[in-house]
Design an enzyme around this catalytic site. Structure first.
Site, PDB file in Angstrom:
ATOM      1  CD  GLU A   1      -3.601  -0.692  -0.236  1.00 41.54           C
ATOM      2  OE1 GLU A   1      -3.203   0.486  -0.459  1.00 41.54           O
ATOM      3  OE2 GLU A   1      -3.373  -1.830  -0.780  1.00 41.54           O
TER       4      GLU A   1
ATOM      5  CE1 TYR B   1      -7.674   3.542  -0.949  1.00 37.90           C
ATOM      6  CE2 TYR B   1      -5.443   3.249  -0.556  1.00 37.90           C
ATOM      7  CZ  TYR B   1      -7.099   3.068  -0.960  1.00 37.90           C
ATOM      8  OH  TYR B   1      -7.013   2.284  -2.038  1.00 37.90           O
TER       9      TYR B   1
ATOM     10  CG  ASP C   1      -9.060   3.429  -5.614  1.00 37.65           C
ATOM     11  OD1 ASP C   1     -10.021   3.184  -5.857  1.00 37.65           O
ATOM     12  OD2 ASP C   1      -8.002   2.760  -6.291  1.00 37.65           O
TER      13      ASP C   1
END
Length: 309
Positions: A47, A132, A150
């Site tokens: 990520e 996120y 996203d």
């Protein structure tokens, strides 16, 4: 199916919508190594790396990073300069992300006894981990996150559900959470992001990618594929772009022309002192001059235009 707290209408056959997407994803999707693991460390590395790098380019860096530092303990014990050096060598974006990842590994070891927090809130306590990323790790490692939103997911939601773009601040997170089936955050978030990445792209590939939502999608029905990151393309006919092109072609043919010689050759309604006259044409030429394509000069009381020498 209407949620009283929102401004959209979900399909009545929501179960079919969900099943169609999951079946599409499970039948055929891009293979990435991090999709075959539920190790929170490995997923966190992915990520962080993918924040500024295309996924296809992340694979080699991700595998190399984990080969060198396979656990949080080994990363935490590493020299930070080595971690930053790896990041730079693989062109992974801002070096502070490498520093934060190194520090987060140290936190896991010293503050959490070597075990990752399992909730989005707990993961946000790690250095450099925002909402996120925390939600993504919770989803993909522990199947315990909310919907991941996203740019790809925003585009899918905006196009599929017509009511959402009638709001000033579209509530993407609330809609995405409503769509996601309970207890399926790992596969669902992978699936809807895949949908946006390979089918509902900026230039959509609905039929080519066999999009599973075509029968429910407002954009597919209406042909309006605008989205937050895909503004409406202005019509070329009569546009400034069209007249800029005509100026270049005309000057290429004639060499140089005064405004009143050039004007009628690029639009039939040109009149020297009209709405589409010298002022309008001069503004167009100024733009082209700023772009280094046209130059103007004064001669015998007239403005002359010609291609940049």
């Amino acid at each position: 199916m209407t949620d009283p707290d929102t401004e959209w209408t979900l399909p009545e056959d929501l179960a079919a919508v969900r099943q169609a997407l999951l079946a599409w994803y499970e039948d055929d999707h891009r293979e990435f190594p991090w999709r075959r693991t539920d190790d929170p460390y490995e997923i966190l590395v992915c990520e962080v790396m993918s924040q500024q790098t295309q996924l296809e380019r992340v694979v080699e860096a991700w595998e190399g990073f984990l080969e060198r530092w396979p656990t949080t303990a080994e990363l935490a014990a590493a020299d930070r300069a080595d971690v930053v050096g790896f990041w730079t060598d693989h062109s992974l974006g801002y070096n502070n992300r490498a520093k934060y990842l190194h520090e987060a590994a140290g936190q896991v070891e010293t503050e959490f006894d070597g075990e990752f927090p399992t909730t989005p809130g707990g993961l946000e306590e790690l250095m450099g981990v925002g909402p996120y990323t925390a939600n993504a790790v919770a989803s993909f490692a522990f199947n315990a996150g909310d919907a991941v939103v996203d740019t790809n997911v925003e585009r899918v939601c905006y196009r599929a559900f017509s009511e959402i773009h009638n709001t000033e601040d579209p509530p993407y997170q609330k809609l995405a959470d409503e769509l996601m089936p309970d207890g399926r955050s790992r596969v669902w978030n992978n699936a809807i992001m895949e949908l946006g990445a390979v089918a509902c792209k900026k230039t959509p590939r609905c039929d080519e990618a066999d999009c599973p939502w075509r029968e429910w999608c407002d954009a597919y029905e209406t042909g309006d594929f605008t989205a937050p990151d895909v503004p409406t393309q202005p019509s070329f006919e009569g546009s400034r772009r069209q007249f800029r092109g005509r100026v270049i072609r005309t000057l290429s043919e004639y060499g140089e022309l005064s405004l009143d010689e050039l004007g009628p050759r690029i639009r039939v309604d040109y009149t020297s002192d009209g709405d589409y006259g010298q002022d309008w044409l001069q503004d167009l030429l100024d733009d082209l001059s700023d772009d280094g394509m046209v130059q103007t000069l004064e001669r015998d009381g007239k403005t002359i235009a010609r291609l940049q020498q």
